[in-house]
Scaffold this motif. Sequence first.
Motif, PDB file in Angstrom:
ATOM      1  N   VAL A 185      30.327  30.455  36.169  1.00 31.48           N
ATOM      2  CA  VAL A 185      31.911  30.661  36.807  1.00 31.48           C
ATOM      3  C   VAL A 185      32.495  29.773  37.112  1.00 31.48           C
ATOM      4  CG1 VAL A 185      33.440  32.366  38.136  1.00 31.48           C
ATOM      5  CG2 VAL A 185      31.801  33.344  37.600  1.00 31.48           C
ATOM      6  N   GLU A 186      34.125  29.847  36.194  1.00 28.20           N
ATOM      7  CA  GLU A 186      34.499  28.289  37.024  1.00 28.20           C
ATOM      8  C   GLU A 186      35.239  28.473  38.323  1.00 28.20           C
ATOM      9  OE1 GLU A 186      37.612  24.800  34.458  1.00 28.20           O
ATOM     10  OE2 GLU A 186      36.763  26.600  33.148  1.00 28.20           O
ATOM     11  N   LEU A 187      35.620  27.194  38.291  1.00 25.45           N
ATOM     12  CA  LEU A 187      36.244  26.685  39.449  1.00 25.45           C
ATOM     13  C   LEU A 187      37.367  26.197  39.445  1.00 25.45           C
ATOM     14  CD1 LEU A 187      33.329  26.610  42.695  1.00 25.45           C
ATOM     15  CD2 LEU A 187      34.578  28.753  41.643  1.00 25.45           C
ATOM     16  N   GLY A 188      38.558  26.228  40.648  1.00 20.26           N
ATOM     17  CA  GLY A 188      39.947  25.533  40.388  1.00 20.26           C
ATOM     18  C   GLY A 188      39.369  24.375  41.099  1.00 20.26           C
ATOM     19  N   LYS A 189      41.398  23.448  40.989  1.00 24.63           N
ATOM     20  CA  LYS A 189      41.347  22.877  42.413  1.00 24.63           C
ATOM     21  C   LYS A 189      41.473  22.987  43.327  1.00 24.63           C
ATOM     22  CE  LYS A 189      44.226  19.832  38.787  1.00 24.63           C
ATOM     23  NZ  LYS A 189      45.428  19.687  38.169  1.00 24.63           N
ATOM     24  N   SER A 190      41.207  23.938  43.817  1.00 21.84           N
ATOM     25  CA  SER A 190      41.682  24.382  44.979  1.00 21.84           C
ATOM     26  C   SER A 190      40.745  24.972  45.567  1.00 21.84           C
ATOM     27  CB  SER A 190      42.403  25.488  45.453  1.00 21.84           C
ATOM     28  OG  SER A 190      41.577  27.040  44.608  1.00 21.84           O
ATOM     29  N   GLY A 191      38.953  24.488  44.509  1.00 21.28           N
ATOM     30  CA  GLY A 191      37.539  25.515  45.133  1.00 21.28           C
ATOM     31  C   GLY A 191      37.726  27.455  44.437  1.00 21.28           C
ATOM     32  N   ALA A 192      38.797  27.491  44.741  1.00 17.47           N
ATOM     33  CA  ALA A 192      38.369  29.128  44.479  1.00 17.47           C
ATOM     34  C   ALA A 192      38.060  29.127  43.367  1.00 17.47           C
ATOM     35  CB  ALA A 192      39.984  29.476  44.568  1.00 17.47           C
ATOM     36  N   ILE A 193      38.200  30.149  42.651  1.00 14.50           N
ATOM     37  CA  ILE A 193      37.252  30.826  41.373  1.00 14.50           C
ATOM     38  C   ILE A 193      38.647  30.619  40.415  1.00 14.50           C
ATOM     39  CG2 ILE A 193      37.168  32.626  39.797  1.00 14.50           C
ATOM     40  CD1 ILE A 193      35.275  33.668  41.759  1.00 14.50           C
ATOM     41  N   LYS A 194      38.250  29.435  39.419  1.00 10.66           N
ATOM     42  CA  LYS A 194      39.815  29.587  38.326  1.00 10.66           C
ATOM     43  C   LYS A 194      40.119  31.414  37.411  1.00 10.66           C
ATOM     44  CE  LYS A 194      41.375  27.180  34.887  1.00 10.66           C
ATOM     45  NZ  LYS A 194      41.078  25.174  34.175  1.00 10.66           N
ATOM     46  N   VAL A 195      41.570  30.945  37.522  1.00  6.83           N
ATOM     47  CA  VAL A 195      41.601  32.494  36.745  1.00  6.83           C
ATOM     48  C   VAL A 195      42.829  32.471  36.243  1.00  6.83           C
ATOM     49  CG1 VAL A 195      40.262  33.997  37.992  1.00  6.83           C
ATOM     50  CG2 VAL A 195      42.956  33.601  38.661  1.00  6.83           C
ATOM     51  N   ASN A 196      42.894  33.207  34.851  1.00  2.00           N
ATOM     52  CA  ASN A 196      44.553  33.094  34.111  1.00  2.00           C
ATOM     53  C   ASN A 196      44.905  34.066  34.147  1.00  2.00           C
ATOM     54  OD1 ASN A 196      43.378  35.410  33.315  1.00  2.00           O
ATOM     55  ND2 ASN A 196      42.912  34.967  31.325  1.00  2.00           N
ATOM     56  N   LYS A 234      45.683  37.024  33.900  1.00  2.00           N
ATOM     57  CA  LYS A 234      45.302  38.299  33.809  1.00  2.00           C
ATOM     58  C   LYS A 234      44.058  39.032  34.751  1.00  2.00           C
ATOM     59  CE  LYS A 234      47.026  39.238  29.083  1.00  2.00           C
ATOM     60  NZ  LYS A 234      48.026  40.463  29.853  1.00  2.00           N
ATOM     61  N   MET A 235      44.185  38.142  35.711  1.00  6.11           N
ATOM     62  CA  MET A 235      42.788  37.242  36.532  1.00  6.11           C
ATOM     63  C   MET A 235      41.213  37.476  35.806  1.00  6.11           C
ATOM     64  SD  MET A 235      44.985  36.976  38.775  1.00  6.11           S
ATOM     65  CE  MET A 235      43.736  36.744  39.774  1.00  6.11           C
ATOM     66  N   GLN A 236      41.724  36.317  34.684  1.00  7.14           N
ATOM     67  CA  GLN A 236      40.385  37.004  33.852  1.00  7.14           C
ATOM     68  C   GLN A 236      40.023  35.080  33.954  1.00  7.14           C
ATOM     69  OE1 GLN A 236      42.102  37.309  29.542  1.00  7.14           O
ATOM     70  NE2 GLN A 236      41.312  39.503  29.763  1.00  7.14           N
ATOM     71  N   THR A 237      38.392  35.423  34.422  1.00 10.83           N
ATOM     72  CA  THR A 237      37.483  34.078  34.434  1.00 10.83           C
ATOM     73  C   THR A 237      37.291  33.623  33.094  1.00 10.83           C
ATOM     74  OG1 THR A 237      35.260  35.155  34.711  1.00 10.83           O
ATOM     75  CG2 THR A 237      36.386  34.837  36.554  1.00 10.83           C
ATOM     76  N   ASN A 238      36.822  32.019  32.880  1.00  6.47           N
ATOM     77  CA  ASN A 238      35.785  31.873  31.865  1.00  6.47           C
ATOM     78  C   ASN A 238      35.076  32.803  31.090  1.00  6.47           C
ATOM     79  OD1 ASN A 238      34.872  30.709  34.281  1.00  6.47           O
ATOM     80  ND2 ASN A 238      33.126  29.230  32.481  1.00  6.47           N
ATOM     81  N   LEU A 239      34.158  33.756  32.075  1.00  6.51           N
ATOM     82  CA  LEU A 239      33.531  34.821  31.179  1.00  6.51           C
ATOM     83  C   LEU A 239      33.787  35.426  30.683  1.00  6.51           C
ATOM     84  CD1 LEU A 239      30.481  33.867  33.420  1.00  6.51           C
ATOM     85  CD2 LEU A 239      31.255  32.360  32.074  1.00  6.51           C
ATOM     86  N   PRO A 240      33.402  36.120  29.551  1.00  3.73           N
ATOM     87  CA  PRO A 240      34.109  37.517  29.079  1.00  3.73           C
ATOM     88  C   PRO A 240      33.953  38.450  29.466  1.00  3.73           C
ATOM     89  CG  PRO A 240      31.927  36.377  27.539  1.00  3.73           C
ATOM     90  CD  PRO A 240      32.532  35.444  28.851  1.00  3.73           C
TER      91      PRO A 240
END
Length: 545
Positions: free
Chosen positions: A253-264, A266-272
Amino acid sequence: MKIIIIGSVAAGTSVAAKARRNDEKTEITLYNADYDISYSICGIPYFLGGEVNELESLTPRSAAWFKKRYNVDIFTRHEVTTINHKRKKVTVKNLETNETMEDDYDTLVFATGATPTTPDITGADQDHVFHVRTIQNTAAIDAYMTANQPKKVTIIGAGFIGLEVAEQLTHKGLEVTLIQRSNQIMPHLDKDMASRVKHHVISHGVTLYLNEEVRTISENAVETKNGMVIDSEMVILATGVRPNKKLAEEIGVELGKSGAIKVNNKMQTNLPEVYAVGDVAESFSVITGEPIYRPLGSTANKMGRIAGDVITGGDLEHRGVLGTGILRVFDLAVGYTGLSEKEAIKAGYDMEVLHNIKPSRADYLGGKELVIKAIADRKTSQILGVQIIGEDGVDKRIDVFVTAMSFKAKAEDLFHLDLAYAPPFSTTKDPVMYTGMALQNAIDKKNKLITPRELIDRIDNGEQLQIIDTRATKQFEASNVTGAINIPLAALRSEAKNLDPNLPTVTYCNSGVSGNAAQNVLRNMGFKEVFNLSGGNKNYQSFHK
């Protein structure tokens, strides 16, 4: 479809509840390593101080309640240890029996929350040193205080939790020392506003040390890196939290700039079919659109509801956050939303800054002073951020600003709001309305503002200025701005002939209104550049403390 949710505090249970409301057939399972679900982390300090009588009132819902209400299976003391996303299986360990089992899913939701940070301090693992994060932490602190009756406590960290615990333990009769490694308390505030809170905390008996770091904790003392030794029988660690992201990272799962999990949105991560919500997930700023990490229960609930809806075919979307917060510090309320001045500078905004000091309601009905710091973009007039401190009416005003800013309000829009007025509740020109009016006038160059910081910088740089104190002579003699001359407003028109209309001129009164009137007088008399001191002498003196 089967949903597995890892974590069952605010965000995880919100996912489950919304998914069930949308779909009766979906199988929903929550695994939680902790003992408790859906509890109020924010209520913990108030139990420790005695405002909340029963710890159980912070945990109103149980796994059995959720099963009966939503037909959702919640397993506490069950830790998800590994995830095989290709096979869509999780390994779960029963922490009571040490047995492990496998479970499968179609959709996986990380609601793993955040973990308290433990600073690198010798002795931080002792029995009288506590985090303030879970119900179990809270029960341990309460049991320790009951058994040992400590008289002196040291709190490391002067953010939200640190200040709330300091307030509550002071009320409980403990001698409280607060240690902060940076040069101000409440890092989300600008320093000029944080300094007001600092003096208030000290006035209520809390010993506060800034620019200090703890090196060692012993049985009866805390020693700082500067060699100061503080008697202490109990230590509270309130040094912030970090997203509990380890499991998610392990499956890519990809992390964002803040160090938390990156979501769009719709709260979806990079994994389906993998989502993240709550304190483990990154949000984004309504103002800048940039990633932002603000772990709050209100945001966690919102994120959970959105994910639960999307997973079951809904179309809810996350609209970002302003980063709003509010805190009670003894008899002061402190609220903030949007960007601070320092954040706006870092983001590259050319901004106008106003300090508005007004009563929360009619003076003759006991209105208490509000200090509002508001910033707006000079280019667009959009409100970028607001900070408010006061004893009364802070929550009402900050929520008005939040609502306006969420809809991209400009400064002038605030003046035109049809806010509720009656003397027990407000003034005829509500502080929110006045803030908008004064900011817009400054942006339009009709009534320029200058902050205490800007004024001091210009004086220190050797610039020649005329500084006019428009108050009564007794007020001027009691306290004034360095270099000011006293010309009461009533005498200004006749005395203006003794002033140089070509010099930059600064007018001020006690809080800003008469200074603004003097500014208009001089502008209309042909003075080329006239500023009103933002927040007047009150704000200047507070800045100078």
